[in-house]
Design a protein around this motif. Structure first.
Motif, PDB file in Angstrom:
ATOM      1  N   THR A 150       4.768  11.443  -4.137  1.00 20.89           N
ATOM      2  CA  THR A 150       4.282  12.823  -4.260  1.00 20.89           C
ATOM      3  C   THR A 150       3.322  12.945  -5.437  1.00 20.89           C
ATOM      4  OG1 THR A 150       6.442  13.550  -3.465  1.00 20.89           O
ATOM      5  CG2 THR A 150       5.017  15.229  -4.405  1.00 20.89           C
ATOM      6  N   VAL A 151       3.748  12.460  -6.595  1.00 17.64           N
ATOM      7  CA  VAL A 151       2.902  12.584  -7.780  1.00 17.64           C
ATOM      8  C   VAL A 151       1.621  11.781  -7.618  1.00 17.64           C
ATOM      9  CG1 VAL A 151       2.734  12.030 -10.225  1.00 17.64           C
ATOM     10  CG2 VAL A 151       4.803  13.083  -9.324  1.00 17.64           C
ATOM     11  N   PHE A 152       1.756  10.540  -7.118  1.00 12.88           N
ATOM     12  CA  PHE A 152       0.581   9.680  -6.981  1.00 12.88           C
ATOM     13  C   PHE A 152      -0.474  10.331  -6.082  1.00 12.88           C
ATOM     14  CE2 PHE A 152      -1.955   6.466  -4.884  1.00 12.88           C
ATOM     15  CZ  PHE A 152      -2.290   5.617  -5.914  1.00 12.88           C
ATOM     16  N   ALA A 178       2.172  14.926   4.934  1.00 17.14           N
ATOM     17  CA  ALA A 178       2.620  13.924   5.905  1.00 17.14           C
ATOM     18  C   ALA A 178       2.344  12.530   5.353  1.00 17.14           C
ATOM     19  CB  ALA A 178       1.911  14.124   7.240  1.00 17.14           C
ATOM     20  N   ARG A 179       1.152  12.365   4.766  1.00 16.24           N
ATOM     21  CA  ARG A 179       0.814  11.055   4.193  1.00 16.24           C
ATOM     22  C   ARG A 179       1.742  10.711   3.036  1.00 16.24           C
ATOM     23  NH1 ARG A 179      -4.825  12.574   4.693  1.00 16.24           N
ATOM     24  NH2 ARG A 179      -5.159  12.073   6.872  1.00 16.24           N
ATOM     25  N   ILE A 180       2.069  11.731   2.234  1.00 15.29           N
ATOM     26  CA  ILE A 180       2.996  11.473   1.127  1.00 15.29           C
ATOM     27  C   ILE A 180       4.305  10.922   1.671  1.00 15.29           C
ATOM     28  CG2 ILE A 180       4.431  12.584  -0.629  1.00 15.29           C
ATOM     29  CD1 ILE A 180       2.140  14.480  -1.177  1.00 15.29           C
ATOM     30  N   MET A 181       4.804  11.524   2.758  1.00 18.59           N
ATOM     31  CA  MET A 181       6.082  11.065   3.310  1.00 18.59           C
ATOM     32  C   MET A 181       5.962   9.640   3.842  1.00 18.59           C
ATOM     33  SD  MET A 181       7.798  14.331   5.152  1.00 18.59           S
ATOM     34  CE  MET A 181       6.494  14.666   6.313  1.00 18.59           C
ATOM     35  N   LEU A 182       4.798   9.336   4.472  1.00 17.88           N
ATOM     36  CA  LEU A 182       4.623   7.995   5.020  1.00 17.88           C
ATOM     37  C   LEU A 182       4.625   6.952   3.915  1.00 17.88           C
ATOM     38  CD1 LEU A 182       1.953   8.814   7.711  1.00 17.88           C
ATOM     39  CD2 LEU A 182       4.301   8.122   8.086  1.00 17.88           C
ATOM     40  N   TRP A 183       3.871   7.231   2.841  1.00 18.38           N
ATOM     41  CA  TRP A 183       3.842   6.261   1.737  1.00 18.38           C
ATOM     42  C   TRP A 183       5.172   6.230   1.019  1.00 18.38           C
ATOM     43  CZ3 TRP A 183       0.983   2.386   2.034  1.00 18.38           C
ATOM     44  CH2 TRP A 183      -0.326   2.468   2.498  1.00 18.38           C
ATOM     45  N   ALA A 184       5.837   7.395   0.952  1.00 21.59           N
ATOM     46  CA  ALA A 184       7.155   7.411   0.312  1.00 21.59           C
ATOM     47  C   ALA A 184       8.098   6.483   1.056  1.00 21.59           C
ATOM     48  CB  ALA A 184       7.714   8.825   0.280  1.00 21.59           C
ATOM     49  N   MET A 185       7.968   6.446   2.380  1.00 25.47           N
ATOM     50  CA  MET A 185       8.842   5.581   3.159  1.00 25.47           C
ATOM     51  C   MET A 185       8.552   4.109   2.854  1.00 25.47           C
ATOM     52  SD  MET A 185       9.541   5.859   7.202  1.00 25.47           S
ATOM     53  CE  MET A 185       9.142   7.584   7.169  1.00 25.47           C
ATOM     54  N   ALA A 186       7.264   3.759   2.765  1.00 27.75           N
ATOM     55  CA  ALA A 186       6.915   2.383   2.400  1.00 27.75           C
ATOM     56  C   ALA A 186       7.445   2.067   1.007  1.00 27.75           C
ATOM     57  CB  ALA A 186       5.402   2.191   2.459  1.00 27.75           C
ATOM     58  N   ALA A 187       7.289   3.023   0.078  1.00 26.03           N
ATOM     59  CA  ALA A 187       7.752   2.803  -1.287  1.00 26.03           C
ATOM     60  C   ALA A 187       9.269   2.661  -1.319  1.00 26.03           C
ATOM     61  CB  ALA A 187       7.306   3.955  -2.186  1.00 26.03           C
ATOM     62  N   LEU A 188       9.922   3.412  -0.452  1.00 21.56           N
ATOM     63  CA  LEU A 188      11.376   3.322  -0.350  1.00 21.56           C
ATOM     64  C   LEU A 188      11.791   1.910   0.081  1.00 21.56           C
ATOM     65  CD1 LEU A 188      13.393   6.113   1.308  1.00 21.56           C
ATOM     66  CD2 LEU A 188      13.767   3.811   2.101  1.00 21.56           C
ATOM     67  N   GLY A 189      11.030   1.366   1.018  1.00 18.03           N
ATOM     68  CA  GLY A 189      11.308  -0.008   1.446  1.00 18.03           C
ATOM     69  C   GLY A 189      11.141  -0.983   0.294  1.00 18.03           C
ATOM     70  N   LEU A 190      10.052  -0.816  -0.461  1.00 16.20           N
ATOM     71  CA  LEU A 190       9.805  -1.720  -1.584  1.00 16.20           C
ATOM     72  C   LEU A 190      10.852  -1.530  -2.675  1.00 16.20           C
ATOM     73  CD1 LEU A 190       8.054  -3.813  -2.986  1.00 16.20           C
ATOM     74  CD2 LEU A 190       6.652  -1.974  -3.872  1.00 16.20           C
ATOM     75  N   ASN A 191      11.246  -0.286  -2.893  1.00 16.09           N
ATOM     76  CA  ASN A 191      12.218   0.012  -3.956  1.00 16.09           C
ATOM     77  C   ASN A 191      13.537  -0.705  -3.712  1.00 16.09           C
ATOM     78  OD1 ASN A 191      13.129   1.220  -6.292  1.00 16.09           O
ATOM     79  ND2 ASN A 191      13.886   3.028  -5.237  1.00 16.09           N
ATOM     80  N   GLY A 243      14.560   1.740  -8.796  1.00 16.02           N
ATOM     81  CA  GLY A 243      16.011   1.658  -8.744  1.00 16.02           C
ATOM     82  C   GLY A 243      16.678   3.014  -8.644  1.00 16.02           C
ATOM     83  N   MET A 244      15.915   4.044  -8.319  1.00 15.70           N
ATOM     84  CA  MET A 244      16.546   5.343  -8.112  1.00 15.70           C
ATOM     85  C   MET A 244      16.294   5.758  -6.676  1.00 15.70           C
ATOM     86  SD  MET A 244      15.682   7.172 -11.654  1.00 15.70           S
ATOM     87  CE  MET A 244      17.044   8.260 -11.457  1.00 15.70           C
ATOM     88  N   LEU A 245      17.302   6.356  -6.076  1.00 14.62           N
ATOM     89  CA  LEU A 245      17.233   6.651  -4.649  1.00 14.62           C
ATOM     90  C   LEU A 245      16.006   7.491  -4.295  1.00 14.62           C
ATOM     91  CD1 LEU A 245      18.552   6.463  -1.921  1.00 14.62           C
ATOM     92  CD2 LEU A 245      19.857   8.514  -2.477  1.00 14.62           C
ATOM     93  N   PHE A 246      15.801   8.574  -5.059  1.00 19.37           N
ATOM     94  CA  PHE A 246      14.704   9.479  -4.723  1.00 19.37           C
ATOM     95  C   PHE A 246      13.399   9.113  -5.435  1.00 19.37           C
ATOM     96  CE2 PHE A 246      18.276  12.041  -3.339  1.00 19.37           C
ATOM     97  CZ  PHE A 246      17.794  12.578  -2.162  1.00 19.37           C
ATOM     98  N   GLY A 247      13.445   8.057  -6.242  1.00 20.54           N
ATOM     99  CA  GLY A 247      12.261   7.643  -6.998  1.00 20.54           C
ATOM    100  C   GLY A 247      10.997   7.554  -6.159  1.00 20.54           C
ATOM    101  N   PRO A 248      11.045   6.803  -5.035  1.00 14.32           N
ATOM    102  CA  PRO A 248       9.823   6.652  -4.236  1.00 14.32           C
ATOM    103  C   PRO A 248       9.245   7.979  -3.759  1.00 14.32           C
ATOM    104  CG  PRO A 248      11.485   5.094  -3.536  1.00 14.32           C
ATOM    105  CD  PRO A 248      12.151   6.001  -4.523  1.00 14.32           C
TER     106      PRO A 248
END
Lengths: 308, 316
Positions: free
Chosen positions: B271-273, B37-50, B261-266
């Motif tokens: 996930t990896v981080f 769940a936390r991964i998804m939350l941070w992924a969303m923030a990263a998506l915003g930054l991306n 600059g990649m859609l799924f990058g964040p």
């Protein structure tokens, strides 16, 4: 207004100001010449504090501790520059930020591993631990005065170095146009190593000066690093003069804001509102100042020519 | 831009996220539901930054602040007994947007290193603001007494159930990914990418680039705000730690690690981080001493991030 308190606050502001300058000077010079942003500059400050604290305990002399710690920090910084930082000079700022962020993680954890997360406290020697009595109420800690004096002396010497010597001329030239300086036959690598060492030494010195007051702590570099960013952004990246003026300005505004802002607010707001808004606004004060300056001068007050 | 292999991997990753609440208890690690769940939350923030970093080339070092604004808005409203999600969510996202618009308007006047430092300083300002809010817990943070309530009249609807909120997060993440892919493919995305590669040229074509950059910056702040809203709901707790500058650094790392600059990058990056820090933390308390050098090596030798692995020969 209480005049004694006011003078104390002026001293506190000056103290914070000169410490910020010691740190910002290296950061701004390194950036000015190599176009390199070093987040790990705060780590050098922390490591300076730890070296001094450790060596002071080892030698049982604060003066000897600092004398030994200074070259140790410079050596450490040079190794760091050779091994890691050098690889990132030609990279973009994002890479530099990320790599030096990695360094911060590494150093913080490394220090924690070696000296524990509690930090090291050191005591001042008796000759520095006293007070200077000026008048009936006004008592100033000797050591605070020492910090301010050391900071001012360093600032003046650095200004002299940059303005009046051949090395200083090269530094300024490097900040304006590094390629041209290289083409004119100056070894830019050596020049930069010298500048980096000076910056590291000053950052280390700042850490050493603060160690007896605040103790050497893991993560102490980051808090002050961000304030330093504010300083060099306001002062204009690459400019020693700008860094000095901005550092003193920030030191004063931060200290005075914390001391007097709620008193001022009380005059226009109710007690309750002032007590709520006072701490919030005074902790944001320097950032608001930065925002205000940037609206009118996006490149700071005294930008060095040629810094991109 | 994202290749077929990349798409397959990304969608399998989303499938793993979807089955995690069922899978984790089966293998005796229910704790991993929280991790994911936390991964998804941070992924969303990263998506915003991306959106601004990867596509627009703006390196913001302060995006955790907007996560914090979103989270604190929900936390403070809930603290005062206002738990309606219909009020909380738009207000939180709107406030993040307003902060991002103001900070963006000032920061975007500057370039390069100034921009990095200023975004950092602004986020630090909000961090200290949160620390100084004594009535809301200062450094200790604030408990969020109840999750957002979406009841209409007598029709009860909420996200109190732990599975419910997990799947709400997942759905919103997928929605964000979809919305972003549409945005990037459209006119707005074209202009954003154009600004990254040659802003002067776009200006010469008559595009008011500042406005587009500001719009992108604001939008990315709002996505981070949305992530903050979900944070407050998921953790039941908000604290200044959420907007500490190292958080902003971590979000930045996720974007780069996943491939800017990649859609799924964040998604890859987060996930990896987080999994890597999870694994390293099991080995040693001092896991940052390994993670720091890994980060340096990634920046030195693997600039494309994980997404770059799927990019193949025709890299952009």
């Amino acid at each position: 207004m209480d005049i004694v308190l006011f003078i104390e606050q002026v001293l506190n502001g000056l103290q914070l100001g000169v410490l910020l300058f010691l740190l910002a000077a290296g950061l701004t010079l390194v950036f000015g010449i190599m176009n390199f942003i070093n987040l790990a500059h705060g780590s050098i400050y922390m490591i300076g504090a730890f070296f001094a604290a450790y060596l002071t305990r080892l030698t049982e002399s604060f003066a000897l501790g600092i004398l030994l710690a200074l070259p140790a920090v410079v050596f450490f910084a040079l190794v760091l520059e050779r091994l890691v930082l050098r690889k990132f000079y030609e990279r973009d700022h994002l890479d530099q930020v990320l790599a030096t962020f990695g360094l911060i993680l590494f150093f913080n954890e490394g220090i924690r591993l070696i000296w524990g997360s509690g930090g090291i406290a050191i005591e001042l020697p008796t000759y520095l631990d006293g007070f200077i009595v000026l008048g009936s109420d006004l008592v100033i800690s000797t050591y605070r005065l020492v910090i301010v004096c050391v900071g001012l002396v360093v600032a003046i010497s650095l200004y002299g170095l940059v303005t009046y010597t051949r090395l200083g001329m090269l530094i300024r030239a490097g900040a304006s146009n590094r390629r041209m300086v290289g083409l004119l036959g100056v070894n830019v690598d050596v020049l930069f190593a010298v500048v980096f060492s000076i910056g590291a030494m000053l950052a280390g010195l700042a850490g050493m000066l603060i160690a007896p007051i605040g103790q050497a702590q893991v993560g102490m570099g980051e808090q002050v690093l961000i304030l330093c960013f504010v300083v060099i952004v306001i002062g204009g990246i690459g400019s020693i003069r700008g860094a000095f003026i901005a550092a003193i300005l920030i030191g004063f505004i931060d200290t005075m804001g914390r001391a007097y802002f709620d008193v001022l607010l009380l005059k226009i707001l109710t007690v309750n509102a002032a007590e709520t808004a006072g701490p919030a606004l005074s902790s944001m004060g320097v950032y608001l100042l930065m925002a205000g300056i940037l609206v009118f001068r996006p490149r700071g007050l005294f930008p060095a020519q040629g810094v991109k | 831009m994202d290749t077929a292999v990349g798409k397959v991997v990304s969608i399998s990753l989303l499938v793993i996220f979807a089955v995690m609440p069922v899978l984790a208890p089966l293998v005796g690690e229910p704790y991993y539901v929280d991790v994911f769940a936390r991964i998804m939350l941070w992924a969303m923030a990263a998506l915003g930054l991306n959106l601004i970093l990867g596509f627009g080339g703006m390196v913001s070092f302060g995006h955790a602040a907007y996560v914090g604004v979103g989270a604190y808005t929900v936390g403070i409203l809930s603290h005062h007994g206002v738990s309606s999600g219909f009020l909380q969510w738009p207000l939180a996202i709107g406030l993040s947007g307003i902060f991002a618009a103001i900070f963006g308007a000032i920061s975007l006047r500057t370039r390069g290193i100034y921009f990095i430092m200023i975004t950092l300083a602004f986020s630090q300002m909000l961090y200290f603001l949160a620390v100084s809010l004594e009535q809301y817990g200062s450094n200790d943070g604030l408990l969020v007494p109840e999750r957002s309530d979406f009841s209409i009249g007598t029709l009860h609807a909420g996200i109190d159930d732990d599975h419910a909120i997990y799947y709400v997060i997942l759905c919103i993440l997928v929605l964000c990914l979809y919305a972003k892919s549409r945005l990037i493919a459209g006119r707005f995305g074209m202009i954003l990418k154009g600004i990254k590669s040659n802003e002067t040229r776009l200006q010469a074509l008559g595009v008011s680039t500042y406005r587009y950059r500001l719009a992108a910056f604001t939008l990315s702040g709002m996505i981070c705000g949305l992530s903050g809203v979900l944070f407050a709901n998921f953790e039941g707790f908000v604290s200044p730690d959420l907007m500490h500058w190292t958080r902003s650094g971590e979000v930045l790392i996720m974007v780069i690690l996943g491939g800017a600059g990649m859609l799924f990058g964040p998604l890859f990056g987060a996930t990896v981080f987080l999994l890597l820090s999870e694994v390293l933390a099991r080995f040693t308390d001092y896991w940052n001493i390994i993670f720091g050098p890994i980060l340096i090596l990634v920046v030195l030798y693997a600039k494309g991030g994980i997404g770059g692995l799927f990019r193949g020969r025709n890299r952009g």
